[in-house]
Design a protein around this motif. Sequence first.
Motif, PDB file in Angstrom:
ATOM      1  N   GLN A  66      45.556   1.240  29.767  1.00 48.01           N
ATOM      2  CA  GLN A  66      44.479   2.009  29.735  1.00 48.01           C
ATOM      3  C   GLN A  66      43.536   2.142  28.707  1.00 48.01           C
ATOM      4  O   GLN A  66      42.260   2.121  28.705  1.00 48.01           O
ATOM      5  N   ARG A  67      44.428   2.419  27.589  1.00 48.02           N
ATOM      6  CA  ARG A  67      43.569   2.491  26.358  1.00 48.02           C
ATOM      7  C   ARG A  67      42.849   1.033  25.957  1.00 48.02           C
ATOM      8  O   ARG A  67      41.649   1.201  25.357  1.00 48.02           O
ATOM      9  N   GLN A  68      43.683   0.111  26.357  1.00 49.79           N
ATOM     10  CA  GLN A  68      42.964  -1.249  25.806  1.00 49.79           C
ATOM     11  C   GLN A  68      41.553  -1.464  26.881  1.00 49.79           C
ATOM     12  O   GLN A  68      40.494  -2.025  26.627  1.00 49.79           O
ATOM     13  N   GLN A  69      41.641  -1.013  28.158  1.00 40.72           N
ATOM     14  CA  GLN A  69      40.603  -1.301  29.252  1.00 40.72           C
ATOM     15  C   GLN A  69      39.393  -0.522  28.827  1.00 40.72           C
ATOM     16  O   GLN A  69      38.241  -0.761  28.827  1.00 40.72           O
ATOM     17  N   LEU A  70      39.726   1.063  28.180  1.00 36.94           N
ATOM     18  CA  LEU A  70      38.661   1.816  27.704  1.00 36.94           C
ATOM     19  C   LEU A  70      38.288   1.220  26.455  1.00 36.94           C
ATOM     20  O   LEU A  70      37.169   1.985  26.126  1.00 36.94           O
ATOM     21  N   GLU A  71      38.790   0.841  25.551  1.00 37.04           N
ATOM     22  CA  GLU A  71      38.836   0.391  24.256  1.00 37.04           C
ATOM     23  C   GLU A  71      38.760   1.452  23.401  1.00 37.04           C
ATOM     24  O   GLU A  71      37.607   1.958  22.533  1.00 37.04           O
ATOM     25  N   ILE A  72      39.775   2.299  23.733  1.00 41.57           N
ATOM     26  CA  ILE A  72      39.909   3.618  22.648  1.00 41.57           C
ATOM     27  C   ILE A  72      41.363   3.541  22.019  1.00 41.57           C
ATOM     28  O   ILE A  72      42.213   2.988  22.909  1.00 41.57           O
ATOM     29  N   ASN A  73      41.568   4.228  20.922  1.00 39.63           N
ATOM     30  CA  ASN A  73      42.927   4.343  20.739  1.00 39.63           C
ATOM     31  C   ASN A  73      43.630   5.661  20.880  1.00 39.63           C
ATOM     32  O   ASN A  73      44.906   5.503  20.651  1.00 39.63           O
ATOM     33  N   GLY A  74      43.240   6.580  21.448  1.00 38.67           N
ATOM     34  CA  GLY A  74      43.810   7.928  21.592  1.00 38.67           C
ATOM     35  C   GLY A  74      43.283   8.397  23.053  1.00 38.67           C
ATOM     36  O   GLY A  74      42.655   7.699  23.719  1.00 38.67           O
ATOM     37  N   GLY A  75      43.449   9.467  23.269  1.00 38.73           N
ATOM     38  CA  GLY A  75      42.703  10.354  24.456  1.00 38.73           C
ATOM     39  C   GLY A  75      44.057  10.562  25.435  1.00 38.73           C
ATOM     40  O   GLY A  75      45.141  10.189  25.534  1.00 38.73           O
ATOM     41  N   VAL A  76      43.747  11.751  26.159  1.00 37.10           N
ATOM     42  CA  VAL A  76      44.663  12.184  27.399  1.00 37.10           C
ATOM     43  C   VAL A  76      43.698  12.163  28.820  1.00 37.10           C
ATOM     44  O   VAL A  76      42.795  12.569  28.455  1.00 37.10           O
ATOM     45  N   ALA A  77      44.575  11.878  29.708  1.00 37.46           N
ATOM     46  CA  ALA A  77      43.907  11.975  31.225  1.00 37.46           C
ATOM     47  C   ALA A  77      43.986  13.331  31.628  1.00 37.46           C
ATOM     48  O   ALA A  77      45.193  13.715  31.959  1.00 37.46           O
ATOM     49  N   ILE A  78      43.062  13.974  32.272  1.00 38.79           N
ATOM     50  CA  ILE A  78      43.070  15.191  33.161  1.00 38.79           C
ATOM     51  C   ILE A  78      43.777  14.954  34.412  1.00 38.79           C
ATOM     52  O   ILE A  78      43.141  13.956  35.123  1.00 38.79           O
ATOM     53  N   THR A  79      45.041  15.624  34.845  1.00 41.49           N
ATOM     54  CA  THR A  79      45.304  15.133  36.189  1.00 41.49           C
ATOM     55  C   THR A  79      45.115  16.474  37.361  1.00 41.49           C
ATOM     56  O   THR A  79      45.179  16.440  38.348  1.00 41.49           O
ATOM     57  N   GLU A  80      44.875  17.625  36.590  1.00 41.58           N
ATOM     58  CA  GLU A  80      44.852  18.668  37.406  1.00 41.58           C
ATOM     59  C   GLU A  80      43.898  19.847  36.726  1.00 41.58           C
ATOM     60  O   GLU A  80      43.930  20.003  35.456  1.00 41.58           O
ATOM     61  N   VAL A  81      43.089  20.379  37.438  1.00 41.46           N
ATOM     62  CA  VAL A  81      42.069  21.598  37.039  1.00 41.46           C
ATOM     63  C   VAL A  81      42.470  22.809  37.653  1.00 41.46           C
ATOM     64  O   VAL A  81      42.362  22.700  38.934  1.00 41.46           O
ATOM     65  N   SER A  82      42.846  23.839  37.051  1.00 41.63           N
ATOM     66  CA  SER A  82      43.132  24.984  37.653  1.00 41.63           C
ATOM     67  C   SER A  82      41.872  26.102  37.347  1.00 41.63           C
ATOM     68  O   SER A  82      40.811  25.713  36.606  1.00 41.63           O
TER      69      SER A  82
ATOM     70  N   GLY B 150      40.755  12.997  36.240  1.00 39.71           N
ATOM     71  CA  GLY B 150      40.355  11.529  35.933  1.00 39.71           C
ATOM     72  C   GLY B 150      39.568  11.356  34.697  1.00 39.71           C
ATOM     73  O   GLY B 150      39.257  10.483  33.946  1.00 39.71           O
ATOM     74  N   ASP B 151      38.877  12.687  34.282  1.00 37.18           N
ATOM     75  CA  ASP B 151      38.179  12.760  32.897  1.00 37.18           C
ATOM     76  C   ASP B 151      39.087  12.641  31.817  1.00 37.18           C
ATOM     77  O   ASP B 151      40.328  12.725  31.683  1.00 37.18           O
TER      78      ASP B 151
END
Length: 468
Positions: A391-407, A419-420
């Motif tokens: 996923q990081r390679q596809q997005l061309e980013i070195n870090g980051g976390v994906a949101i799975t739930e928003v309360s 998905g953000d």
Amino acid sequence: MIPRKNFLAAVAGLALFGQTLIANADLPDFTPLVEDASPAVVNISTKQNQPVRGAQAQMPDLEGIPPMFREFFERGMPQRPDRRREAQSLGSGFIISKDGYVLTNNHVVADADEIIVRLPDRSEMQAKLVGADPRSDVALLKIEGDELPIVKIGSSEALKAGEWVVAIGSPFGFDHTVTAGVVSATGRSLPNESYVPFIQTDVAINPGNSGGPLFNLKGEVVGINSQIFTRSGGFMGLSFAIPIDVAMDVANQLREDGKVSRGWLGVVIQEVNKDLAESFGLERPAGALVAQVMDGGPAAKGGLQVGDVILSVDGKSIDMSGDLPHLVGAMKPGSKAKLDVVRDGKRRSLTIEVGALPEDGDQLASAGGPGSSTKSNNRLGVAVTELTDAQRQQLEINGGVAITEVSQGPAAMIGMRPGDIITHLNNEAIDSVKKFTQVVKDLPKNRSVSMRVLRDGRASFITFKLPK
């Protein structure tokens, strides 16, 4: 109480005083300007061959017939010739050289099969399209001629709000219609028009004026009338013209190279609002915030980073983010640009070699997926998960976390959704769930906090405040 006789006398005196002021007012006389410039202003009409809709040949119902027999029936049917009609459009233009080069808008001549230029003496000539640039909406035409009347080319750089300007064109086909007004603003950025710092005026512009010249009081062309803002379809007091400095640069490139080259940094930028300015330690909202740096692009090679705020280019201030594309786009690929930026609250200078703007922008894919995750009962109100290497390679980013739930919480209030991708929080890079959890825990209260989010491949900074 004032006697009626005295009251009427006072009113008459005021009226006479007003008439005297109007008579003595230093209002411009546009007559000499119009007489000198009009011979070089032309009407432009185009023809497009389009298929006629409807009136198709009556076809029998072949449903249910085996394919081998259907082909036989279709071959035996009479073929109607392709009927076509001519679509015409009207616009304006102006002659810039005695041998017949004409400037107009790209949208006036786009997709035309034939371009006709009508001169003030009502003679008509077929024009050749030398080149067109959709990004600036400028087109260069060529007609046959010798010693043709030409306009005087001025400079748009010195234009100031409040100056008188005059437009000559063919609104609704009424040739050589003259309208006048003032410059309302300069350097306007319009949606989807990143590379033109438009001149805004209150000159009456209507369909057919497009491509016509905008003159200053010296009789010099300072712009090409291009667009209006309207809710009615007609003039509402907001007209926009392409600066002649931009148009002539485009015309010269089209004439010499057949295409237009523009400078490019390879960044995605956004406006700096009050909350973002506070979160980045700026004294006031200004500059262009770098939300994304294209991998391998000029900005990446020159050391520009996500979260940098660009304040000036070669000494020219970036007040609004829309100023940056104008300035960089006008630079030649391969030239050096000196950028003043704010990073981590400190000012620094970078020198970047400007690249060439690609024909098509690259699109990044969004991602999200399973992995190490958090719960959504933190102070931000989101659950996040690690990104996979793929996923990081596809997005061309070195870090980051994906949101799975928003309360319920700050994240929900600012529109975050599963998905953000969160790559930065409170000016710190997020490279893992552990880092995210630590930064969220230490977020300040009752102060603007910035967060960089990647959604559908596009990055932007947003701000929020945690309650006390």
